[in-house]
Write a protein that holds these residues in place. Sequence first.
Motif, PDB file in Angstrom:
ATOM      1  N   LYS A  98       0.835  -1.204   0.000  1.00 42.80           N
ATOM      2  CA  LYS A  98       0.000   0.000   0.000  1.00 42.80           C
ATOM      3  C   LYS A  98       0.866   1.249   0.000  1.00 42.80           C
ATOM      4  O   LYS A  98       0.599   2.209  -0.732  1.00 42.80           O
ATOM      5  N   ASP A 119      -6.430  -6.878   5.855  1.00 41.50           N
ATOM      6  CA  ASP A 119      -6.519  -6.382   7.228  1.00 41.50           C
ATOM      7  C   ASP A 119      -5.547  -7.159   8.112  1.00 41.50           C
ATOM      8  O   ASP A 119      -5.725  -8.352   8.353  1.00 41.50           O
ATOM      9  N   THR A 157     -11.726 -10.910  -5.612  1.00 40.13           N
ATOM     10  CA  THR A 157     -10.874  -9.719  -5.588  1.00 40.13           C
ATOM     11  C   THR A 157      -9.495 -10.017  -5.022  1.00 40.13           C
ATOM     12  O   THR A 157      -8.600  -9.180  -5.093  1.00 40.13           O
ATOM     13  N   ASP A 188      -8.330  -4.228  -5.044  1.00 42.35           N
ATOM     14  CA  ASP A 188      -9.354  -3.200  -4.807  1.00 42.35           C
ATOM     15  C   ASP A 188      -9.555  -2.944  -3.319  1.00 42.35           C
ATOM     16  O   ASP A 188      -9.963  -1.858  -2.916  1.00 42.35           O
ATOM     17  N   LYS A 189      -9.287  -3.961  -2.499  1.00 45.25           N
ATOM     18  CA  LYS A 189      -9.375  -3.778  -1.048  1.00 45.25           C
ATOM     19  C   LYS A 189      -8.119  -4.375  -0.421  1.00 45.25           C
ATOM     20  O   LYS A 189      -7.636  -5.428  -0.837  1.00 45.25           O
ATOM     21  N   TRP A 190      -7.594  -3.664   0.577  1.00 44.69           N
ATOM     22  CA  TRP A 190      -6.336  -4.065   1.192  1.00 44.69           C
ATOM     23  C   TRP A 190      -6.563  -5.059   2.324  1.00 44.69           C
ATOM     24  O   TRP A 190      -7.587  -5.010   3.022  1.00 44.69           O
TER      25      TRP A 190
END
Length: 706
Positions: A391, A454, A491, A450-452
């Motif tokens: 990120k 956790d 994803t 699209d989503k990192w």
Amino acid sequence: MKREDRCSTNRGAGKRLALGVAAVLVSGIGASLFAQQTPAPTPGATQVYLPVPAFDTSSLDTTADPCNDFYKFACGKFAANHPIPADQAGVDQFYALFNVNTQSLNGILTKEAAGGASRSPDEQKIGDYYKACVDTSLIEQKDLAPIQPLLTEINGLNDGTRGKLGLPTLIGKLQRMGVDVFFGYGEQQDLKDSTKQIAIASQAGLGMPEKDYYLRTGEKDIKLREQYVAHVAKMLTLAGSAPDQAQRDATAIMVLETALAKASMGVTEMRDPEKTYHLQPLATFEASMSGVNFAQFQEAIHSPHVTEINNATPDFFPALYREVRATDMPTLKAYMRYHLLTAFATHLPKRIDAENFDFYSRILNGQPEQQAQWKRCSNSVNAALGEALGKVYVEQYFAGDSKTKMLEMVHDIEGAMDHDIDQLTWMSAPTKVRAKEKLHLVANKIGYPDKWRDYSTLEIKPDDAVGNTERANIFENDRQLAKIGKPVDHTEWGMTPPTVNAYYDPSMNDINFPAGILQPSFYDPKADDAVNYGHIGAVIGHELTHGFDDEGKKFDGHGNLSDWWSPEDTKNFEARTDCLVNEYGGFTAVDDIKVNGKLTLGENTADNGGLVLAYMAYLERAKTNHVDLAAKVDGFTSPQRFYIGWAQNWCENTRPESVRARVLTDPHSPDHFRANGAIVNQPGFSEAFGCKKGTAMVPTNSCRVW
């Protein structure tokens, strides 16, 4: 996609087991990226690593005849210009990116390791992981204390039959922490129902790269086995065993692992998803190891208790059961101690780390020196916390319109494949319809997820290198196994954003290009389209073609293992792939070792087809942009620059030990043959360079699948 991981320091890290399916561009260069700007020197570094130009005129040998040996023409001066550093097994375009990448990662990590209230939780984790990893003084001070609880647990097993009753629990605990012992366990998409995620068990637990290292009878192979036994004995001695006992244990471990190797499938067989798919009730699987409490193992590894499992290698488990029953407990305990030491060697005292390096890097791959700690730790963070580090990387190094341009190129090449399918003379109309259905269902993943991920539940400490690795392995193990029985997340990525690599996943039916490879020299926004289509365009075509190679063709557009080909079309396909098997099987890689044409078939098919598609797409793009193909830049026309760009993907200078290790285990051909092996089958090459039919690069008979 190209070689065993030379960056990884944890052979046993728990990862998703998806056998014989995911196809990658390069094997094992999984922790590389390329900066968009020259990074500042890293503390402790002796040089600043610079990018290789997208069109590298310094590597060209214009005295060589491109019609006779195109690799020599495009890459003839690369080796002289790029001597192999002592801390590497070889140099190629991917390792050039790896070095710049490591520098860039280190700049991020050095800043985060310094602390500060402004760090986000993820920045704290990557900084603290790195800080603990590079603190070699503290690592030496702690000695073996960080793994002593596990050593004590292994040594505490009863030496009689009762001790073996405790093995399932201990094996599960070790595997959860990333220690590769006895067999492999994980999760995968059900190959015949891609909407399901199931458990999978498979052969594993060998200390050498694959089964034939234990079985080949050549002089070098015999010597290598002797060196392995000596290495195992030394590792056990360094961990506290008496030398005589360590030697006896190492000899017994070789006997055990040789028996497991004999029961294992070969690397070529393991490529075939039909040979590694045996979904069965758990009770059937357990019956092959009568008396083993598999529920204890599942509990210890934190797996859901399943009712069915893919027994990927069914002949292996009865043999494993027999060998464990026949082997005395002291040997089994020594075997587990050895694999525990190798799993955490990077974060253990130098005596352990150096010996582990000596066998796996110096002896196996010819690498004289260990990489500096800052290099190894930068890539260890990427392996453990890849999306947290990724990120930050994306924010700093992947901006502008690269993603938009990449998607345009992907669509161009998908359009070329659509047109190519129409033109095939060997495929029937009904099968062409199914092929196009699959092509149109391919999903494109570019740059980053699209989503990192956790990482909030993962605890990282600035003074606990081994513990951080244990907890990171546990975190990933639990994350993967928790997917069993859950809906598939389309994803999700299988590579970290900073990776210089790409892959195709047939169960997902998607092609994936991390941000790390979308940099010069593979993609340079300042370069002309001819060069970019030759570089990254051929990579795109490569991954797309994997959906239709000898493995990928067995999956339909929804990712299910399903035969959608007519018998006649399959016969025609295999006649064409047999041509590639014979072509590449004739190449001598090193000494008397030839390329394994069957092992490398999928990658060779992807190289050949991908280059055809990229050239078709480039010609259409050039027509749209009104490019004069005959106009010269740097003395070369656009078609010539396209093919030079392709060949320069594979410029290399590699130690013979590394070439030998790769050709025996790797589904990718050595780089020289990836360049020339595809060129000889390209219909546009002869016109681009004015080569006559019958020259080495334009043979009278060539191979063509896609």
